[in-house]
Design a protein around this motif. Structure first.
Motif, mmCIF file in Angstrom:
data_model
loop_
_atom_site.group_PDB
_atom_site.id
_atom_site.type_symbol
_atom_site.label_atom_id
_atom_site.label_comp_id
_atom_site.label_asym_id
_atom_site.label_seq_id
_atom_site.Cartn_x
_atom_site.Cartn_y
_atom_site.Cartn_z
ATOM 1 N N TYR A 215 0.849 -1.190 0.000
ATOM 2 C CA TYR A 215 0.000 0.000 0.000
ATOM 3 C C TYR A 215 0.888 1.244 0.000
ATOM 4 C CZ TYR A 215 0.462 -0.766 5.107
ATOM 5 O OH TYR A 215 0.921 -1.010 6.374
ATOM 6 N N LEU A 216 0.357 2.353 -0.464
ATOM 7 C CA LEU A 216 1.175 3.507 -0.834
ATOM 8 C C LEU A 216 2.041 4.013 0.312
ATOM 9 C CD1 LEU A 216 1.882 5.617 -3.031
ATOM 10 C CD2 LEU A 216 0.031 7.015 -2.139
ATOM 11 N N GLU A 217 1.441 4.216 1.465
ATOM 12 C CA GLU A 217 2.193 4.773 2.589
ATOM 13 C C GLU A 217 3.341 3.852 2.995
ATOM 14 O OE1 GLU A 217 1.544 5.985 7.261
ATOM 15 O OE2 GLU A 217 -0.141 5.243 6.075
ATOM 16 N N TYR A 218 3.087 2.547 3.027
ATOM 17 C CA TYR A 218 4.129 1.575 3.382
ATOM 18 C C TYR A 218 5.260 1.606 2.359
ATOM 19 C CZ TYR A 218 6.211 -2.896 4.825
ATOM 20 O OH TYR A 218 7.084 -3.872 5.254
ATOM 21 N N ASN A 298 0.841 2.604 13.201
ATOM 22 C CA ASN A 298 2.042 3.376 12.891
ATOM 23 C C ASN A 298 2.863 2.633 11.845
ATOM 24 O OD1 ASN A 298 4.782 4.375 12.996
ATOM 25 N ND2 ASN A 298 4.157 5.517 14.814
ATOM 26 N N THR A 299 2.927 3.204 10.640
ATOM 27 C CA THR A 299 3.608 2.527 9.532
ATOM 28 C C THR A 299 5.103 2.389 9.775
ATOM 29 O OG1 THR A 299 1.967 3.584 8.102
ATOM 30 C CG2 THR A 299 3.763 2.435 7.023
ATOM 31 N N ILE A 303 7.048 -1.184 9.617
ATOM 32 C CA ILE A 303 8.218 -1.451 8.775
ATOM 33 C C ILE A 303 9.388 -1.928 9.625
ATOM 34 C CG2 ILE A 303 9.926 -0.392 7.251
ATOM 35 C CD1 ILE A 303 7.712 1.471 6.244
ATOM 36 N N GLU A 304 9.576 -1.291 10.776
ATOM 37 C CA GLU A 304 10.673 -1.675 11.659
ATOM 38 C C GLU A 304 10.525 -3.118 12.128
ATOM 39 O OE1 GLU A 304 11.640 -0.115 15.958
ATOM 40 O OE2 GLU A 304 12.371 1.314 14.465
ATOM 41 N N GLN A 305 9.318 -3.498 12.484
ATOM 42 C CA GLN A 305 9.101 -4.868 12.948
ATOM 43 C C GLN A 305 9.239 -5.870 11.802
ATOM 44 O OE1 GLN A 305 6.209 -5.005 15.866
ATOM 45 N NE2 GLN A 305 6.411 -7.175 16.304
ATOM 46 N N MET A 389 -3.978 5.901 2.977
ATOM 47 C CA MET A 389 -3.459 6.655 4.104
ATOM 48 C C MET A 389 -4.289 6.330 5.325
ATOM 49 S SD MET A 389 -0.861 8.476 3.208
ATOM 50 C CE MET A 389 -0.740 9.846 4.342
ATOM 51 N N SER A 390 -3.651 6.004 6.405
ATOM 52 C CA SER A 390 -4.328 5.541 7.599
ATOM 53 C C SER A 390 -5.134 6.630 8.260
ATOM 54 C CB SER A 390 -3.293 5.016 8.597
ATOM 55 O OG SER A 390 -3.877 4.833 9.856
#
Length: 522
Positions: A215-218, A298-299, A303-305, A389-390
């Motif tokens: 998805y776009l934000e990710y 929280n994107t 991503i970090e996880q 977008m969330s």
């Protein structure tokens, strides 16, 4: 942490003619153009994911004929040959539009747009007028949306979208001509309208760079994060650099400045550490509970996880390889070794931890039954809510000003998009009180807008071409990502839609007449 500020120029009816020359010049001199739309609705949700692609196309056509484009985002990326490789000059525009024909506007779409800062009063008061369908007399001779879309076509630049089938159908109906009835005719027309090629960054994120989510934000934040790591490492590897124009004080009154942190934003933390992540949002960028969800959307944290899970899997794989090599290297008469009783007990217990991490890291590939049941709803929501977008997006990613309320000096060009924040001209009022707003859960100030979404789409494309293409490859040639050329993502399908002219399909009559009037005989 460094940051970059993205200027998004607001274009509406009262400044459209004033900004027309700059907008056309940006289009003509670009290397590629990224577009995004905000819509008044999509009609029947059920038909949008029909197994038959022809039926799916008909459902989108029905929506495009009865609904309208409310705003259009245009991001022009121009590769600078006299700068470091993969350096682009970026100009971003957000056009507020008003269809002059009757159209349907759906409550669900209105609610979503209002939650993300869309101003319907501004749209009806200052929206740039346009009409749908075929050309009318004088359309192409005036400074109109139809003439602007023709400038995009005549520029013959690669067109970049994210999950772009719906965008393409609406753009065709609203600014080009009456939609053809058959999908084959539509794709034949598109192959001639955009000869430099069409690229879909959702397809690129899934099949070219293989992100865990697309998805776009990710995809945007993942690209930005990886690019930041490349710059910080200082190695010889390629990295993306962006520059923005120096705008006059008058033009700054039209600009919405978006501050974007590099390498990830602030983390949501509490006394017990980071909150649990919503697996549905993590996988699909959408959650049925919206802002009422008690889990994190929280994107940056997602991503970090994901990255930690990937590193954990890689370490386990390397450990297995090393152990296998040791077994093969033993002498035939050497007895099998056993672990000493003094070994730490967690070496036995970590098997369960590994299993938990694997289960979390592979949720996008082998989701639980509950998540699988919600997949279709998620895919529908992704189409409906456009670019994912969330509802709970933290404002630090795209904190914008209110445009005309801010005065500023001309903006300092960001040499590589990773410079010191102190070297960036920030409008007054953006520094003060911004930290408190960044932690708010509800989106404010228009964090979901077509202009910034178009910028994110273009950023993903520029970054992927930086990774995959050579330094001398020009994105304007359309050959920078051959495996993604003219392939549009299809939700729920494992293969994309090919934008080609089949030997069994002919171009539509409306398209043929229009191309003849623009280019002569084709």
């Amino acid at each position: 942490m460094s940051s970059m500020i993205v200027p998004v120029i607001d274009v509406q009816n009262d400044n459209f003619k004033e900004l027309w020359p700059a907008l056309v010049l940006a289009i003509k001199t670009s290397s590629f153009i990224a577009l995004d739309t905000e819509l008044s609705g999509l009609g029947s949700r059920k038909d949008l994911l029909a197994q038959c692609i022809e039926e799916r196309y008909k459902a989108i056509c029905s929506a495009a004929r009865t609904r309208s484009i409310l705003s259009l985002g245009i991001a022009c990326f121009k590769k600078l040959p006299d700068k470091a490789p993969h350096t682009y000059l970026v100009q971003v525009y957000n056009l507020t539009l008003l269809c002059m024909q009757e159209y349907v506007i759906e409550p669900q779409s209105v609610q979503f747009l209002v939650q993300h800062g869309f101003d319907f009063n501004k749209q009806y008061a200052q929206g740039i007028p346009y009409h749908k369908g075929n050309d009318k007399g004088g359309d192409l001779q005036s400074q109109s949306m139809r003439a602007l879309f023709l400038e995009v076509i005549q520029a013959r630049k690669p067109l970049v979208l994210h999950n772009g089938l719906i965008d393409l159908v609406f753009l065709y109906q609203c600014f080009y001509a009456w939609l053809p009835d058959r999908l084959g005719t539509f794709t034949a027309d598109l192959s001639e309208i955009f000869p430099a090629g069409i690229f879909d960054t959702k397809h690129a994120a899934e099949f070219e760079v293989r992100f865990m989510a697309s998805y776009l934000e990710y995809a945007y934040k993942k690209c930005k994060r990886e690019n930041f790591k490349s710059v910080e490492a200082g190695g010889p590897g390629p990295h993306l650099s962006l520059e923005f124009c120096n705008y006059t004080e008058r033009l700054c009154t039209y600009i919405d400045f978006r501050q974007c942190t590099e390498g990830g934003g602030e983390r949501e933390t509490g006394e017990e550490g980071p909150p649990a992540i919503c697996m549905r949002f993590s996988a699909y960028g959408w959650c049925p509970n919206g802002s009422q969800c008690t889990l994190s959307h929280n994107t940056d944290l997602i991503i970090e996880q994901d990255e930690q899970s990937k590193d954990h899997k890689r370490r386990r794989k390397n450990k297995r390889k090393f152990k296998a090599a040791q077994e093969e290297s033993r002498a035939p008469n050497e007895p099998d070794r056993v672990e000493h009783e003094s070994s730490p007990p967690n070496k036995h217990l970590c098997v369960e931890d590994d299993k938990m991490q694997e289960d979390w890291g592979s949720v996008k590939e082998t989701a639980s039954a509950d998540v699988v049941d919600s997949m279709k709803d998620a895919l529908l929501a992704e189409e409906v809510e456009r670019k994912d977008m969330s509802d709970e997006q933290v404002v630090e990613e795209a904190q914008g000003s209110n445009g005309t309320e801010n005065k500023c000096e001309p903006q300092v060009i960001l040499g590589n998009g990773t410079g010191d924040q102190n070297n960036v001209a920030i409008p007054q009022g953006e520094k003060e009180g911004s930290k408190g707003k960044e932690k708010q859960k509800m989106a404010e100030g228009g964090t979901h807008r077509a202009g910034f979404d178009a910028f994110m789409t273009g950023y993903i494309f520029a970054y992927v071409t930086t990774l995959k293409a050579g330094a001398e490859t020009d994105p304007s040639s359309g050959a920078c990502l051959p495996d993604c050329l003219n392939k549009v993502y299809l939700s729920g399908k494992s293969v994309p839609l090919q934008i080609v002219k089949s030997s069994f399909s002919k171009s539509s009559k409306a398209h043929t007449l229009k191309m003849e009037s623009v280019w002569g005989k084709i």
